[in-house]
Write an enzyme that holds these catalytic residues in place. Structure first.
Site, short mmCIF file in Angstrom:
data_model
loop_
_atom_site.label_atom_id
_atom_site.label_comp_id
_atom_site.label_asym_id
_atom_site.label_seq_id
_atom_site.Cartn_x
_atom_site.Cartn_y
_atom_site.Cartn_z
N VAL A 114 0.81 -1.23 0.00
CA VAL A 114 0.00 0.00 0.00
C VAL A 114 0.85 1.28 0.00
CG1 VAL A 114 -2.10 -0.92 1.06
CG2 VAL A 114 -0.28 -0.02 2.53
N TYR A 128 3.24 5.46 15.55
CA TYR A 128 1.94 4.84 15.25
C TYR A 128 0.81 5.83 15.52
CZ TYR A 128 -1.75 1.24 15.38
OH TYR A 128 -2.89 0.49 15.14
N THR A 188 -5.32 -9.83 17.49
CA THR A 188 -4.70 -10.19 16.20
C THR A 188 -3.20 -10.38 16.41
OG1 THR A 188 -4.08 -7.94 15.58
CG2 THR A 188 -6.33 -8.61 15.02
N1 LIG Z 1 -4.69 -5.26 16.63
C1 LIG Z 1 -4.92 -4.12 17.26
O1 LIG Z 1 -4.83 -4.04 18.50
C2 LIG Z 1 -5.35 -2.91 16.46
C3 LIG Z 1 -6.00 -1.88 17.15
C4 LIG Z 1 -6.39 -0.74 16.44
C5 LIG Z 1 -6.15 -0.67 15.08
N2 LIG Z 1 -5.52 -1.68 14.44
C6 LIG Z 1 -5.29 -1.53 13.01
O2 LIG Z 1 -5.97 -2.56 12.32
C7 LIG Z 1 -5.33 -2.79 11.07
C8 LIG Z 1 -5.12 -4.30 10.89
O3 LIG Z 1 -4.20 -4.75 11.86
P1 LIG Z 1 -4.29 -6.19 12.57
O4 LIG Z 1 -4.37 -5.96 14.01
O5 LIG Z 1 -5.31 -7.02 11.88
O6 LIG Z 1 -2.82 -6.74 12.32
P2 LIG Z 1 -2.23 -7.79 11.27
O7 LIG Z 1 -2.88 -9.11 11.39
O8 LIG Z 1 -0.76 -7.68 11.44
O9 LIG Z 1 -2.66 -7.18 9.87
C9 LIG Z 1 -1.97 -6.22 9.16
C10 LIG Z 1 -2.21 -6.50 7.69
O10 LIG Z 1 -1.68 -5.42 6.92
C11 LIG Z 1 -0.90 -5.97 5.86
N3 LIG Z 1 0.17 -5.03 5.56
C12 LIG Z 1 1.15 -4.58 6.39
N4 LIG Z 1 1.98 -3.76 5.73
C13 LIG Z 1 1.51 -3.68 4.46
C14 LIG Z 1 1.93 -3.00 3.30
N5 LIG Z 1 3.02 -2.21 3.28
N6 LIG Z 1 1.20 -3.14 2.16
C15 LIG Z 1 0.12 -3.95 2.14
N7 LIG Z 1 -0.33 -4.62 3.20
C16 LIG Z 1 0.36 -4.49 4.35
C17 LIG Z 1 -0.37 -7.31 6.37
O11 LIG Z 1 -0.12 -8.22 5.30
P3 LIG Z 1 1.36 -8.38 4.66
O12 LIG Z 1 2.31 -8.42 5.80
O13 LIG Z 1 1.29 -9.65 3.89
O14 LIG Z 1 1.55 -7.20 3.77
C18 LIG Z 1 -1.51 -7.79 7.23
O15 LIG Z 1 -2.43 -8.55 6.49
C19 LIG Z 1 -4.05 -1.96 11.09
O16 LIG Z 1 -4.23 -0.76 10.37
C20 LIG Z 1 -3.85 -1.67 12.56
O17 LIG Z 1 -3.10 -0.50 12.78
C21 LIG Z 1 -5.12 -2.81 15.10
#
Ligand SMILES: NC(=O)c1ccc[n+]([C@@H]2O[C@H](COP(=O)([O-])OP(=O)(O)OC[C@H]3O[C@@H](n4cnc5c(N)ncnc54)[C@H](OP(=O)(O)O)[C@@H]3O)[C@@H](O)[C@H]2O)c1
Length: 240
Positions: A55, A138, A173
């Site tokens: 992205v 972040y 996650t």
């Molecule tokens: N878990 C939490 O506590 C939490 C809380 C609030 C918000 N969020 C947000 O929720 C979203 C999803 O996070 P998650 O918790 O589900 O973690 P996750 O399982 O690590 O998911 C992150 C996803 O983003 C993809 N990604 C990372 N860098 C990328 C890049 N440069 N280009 C394309 N894809 C990329 C990863 O796939 P690849 O590595 O294959 O690219 C992965 O599928 C994020 O924006 C995170 O900041 C998470």
């Protein structure tokens, strides 16, 4: 009517839960990410389309939008805990490139083919609405996402498109798992104590389930949410 839905970072965690929820609702869902393996696995299991793209890469994001989508969810993200004085320029730049520039590129390209009824949804964070120690890059990136969403909402409103952010607290996650294991080694504490630290600010005293984020995304994409625009919806049990 089946909608065309794109979820960045849709092969794991919150993105996968969102992709599954839209697919179960009968929509045609495309998931993207950098690694083909989780995407292909998810595609096979849930009947999704998988496409690889970073992205933060302008050309790769543009290529995703050779076809039009009705609902676009900028979920891909990265987060690594570090005190500001220990944050390298590389970590700072990479965090902003993926979380903030990635959301900008995704939504800019999405608008090329999006018509009335379209939905842009960014997965931000409670860290886009408040600050906490050890997470400066972040939090800066997620505050940026919310500012961008609030601004773009004004540009798209008359076209019948909405643009909103969802702001989950700690969600179960891989990303939260990394935060928990990081705390265990940084503070020399066991897993239960690390989880207690993670949820200390959430009045419910628990983490959020990825399915709860998916449920909010489904609602924001529903016809009934047509006038919800420029909103940052906290899913945090009242934390903020
Ligand atoms: N878990 C939490 O506590 C939490 C809380 C609030 C918000 N969020 C947000 O929720 C979203 C999803 O996070 P998650 O918790 O589900 O973690 P996750 O399982 O690590 O998911 C992150 C996803 O983003 C993809 N990604 C990372 N860098 C990328 C890049 N440069 N280009 C394309 N894809 C990329 C990863 O796939 P690849 O590595 O294959 O690219 C992965 O599928 C994020 O924006 C995170 O900041 C998470």
């Amino acid at each position: 009517m089946s909608r065309r839905v794109l979820v960045t970072g849709g092969g794991t965690g919150i993105g996968l839960a969102i992709a599954r929820a839209f697919a179960e609702a009968g929509d045609a869902v495309t998931v993207t990410g950098r690694r083909p393996e989780p995407l292909e696995e998810a595609a096979k299991e849930y009947g999704l389309t998988a496409k690889t793209a970073d992205v933060s890469d302008e050309a790769q994001v543009a290529a995703l939008f050779d076809e039009a989508f009705d609902v676009v969810i900028a979920n891909a993200g990265t987060g690594k805990a570090a005190k500001v004085k220990e944050t390298s320029l590389d970590l700072w730049s990479r965090t902003l490139a993926v979380n903030l520039t990635g959301t900008f590129l995704t939504f800019r390209e999405a608008l090329r083919g999006m018509g009335s009824g379209g939905r842009l949804i960014a997965i931000a964070s409670t860290q886009g609405l408040k600050g906490s120690a050890n997470i400066g890059a972040y939090a800066a990136s997620k505050h940026g996402v919310i500012g961008f969403v609030r601004s773009l909402a004004h540009e798209v409103a008359k076209a019948g498109i909405t643009c909103n952010a969802i702001c989950p607290g700690y969600t179960q996650t891989d990303m939260a798992e990394a935060a928990i294991t990081g705390m265990m080694s940084r503070f020399g504490i066991d897993r239960d104590d690390a989880i207690a630290k993670v949820v200390v600010n959430n009045p419910m005293g628990r983490m959020i389930a990825p399915e709860e984020v998916a449920s909010a995304a489904l609602w924001l994409a529903s016809p009934g949410a047509a006038s919800v625009n420029g909103h940052a919806l906290a899913l945090s049990g009242g934390e903020i």
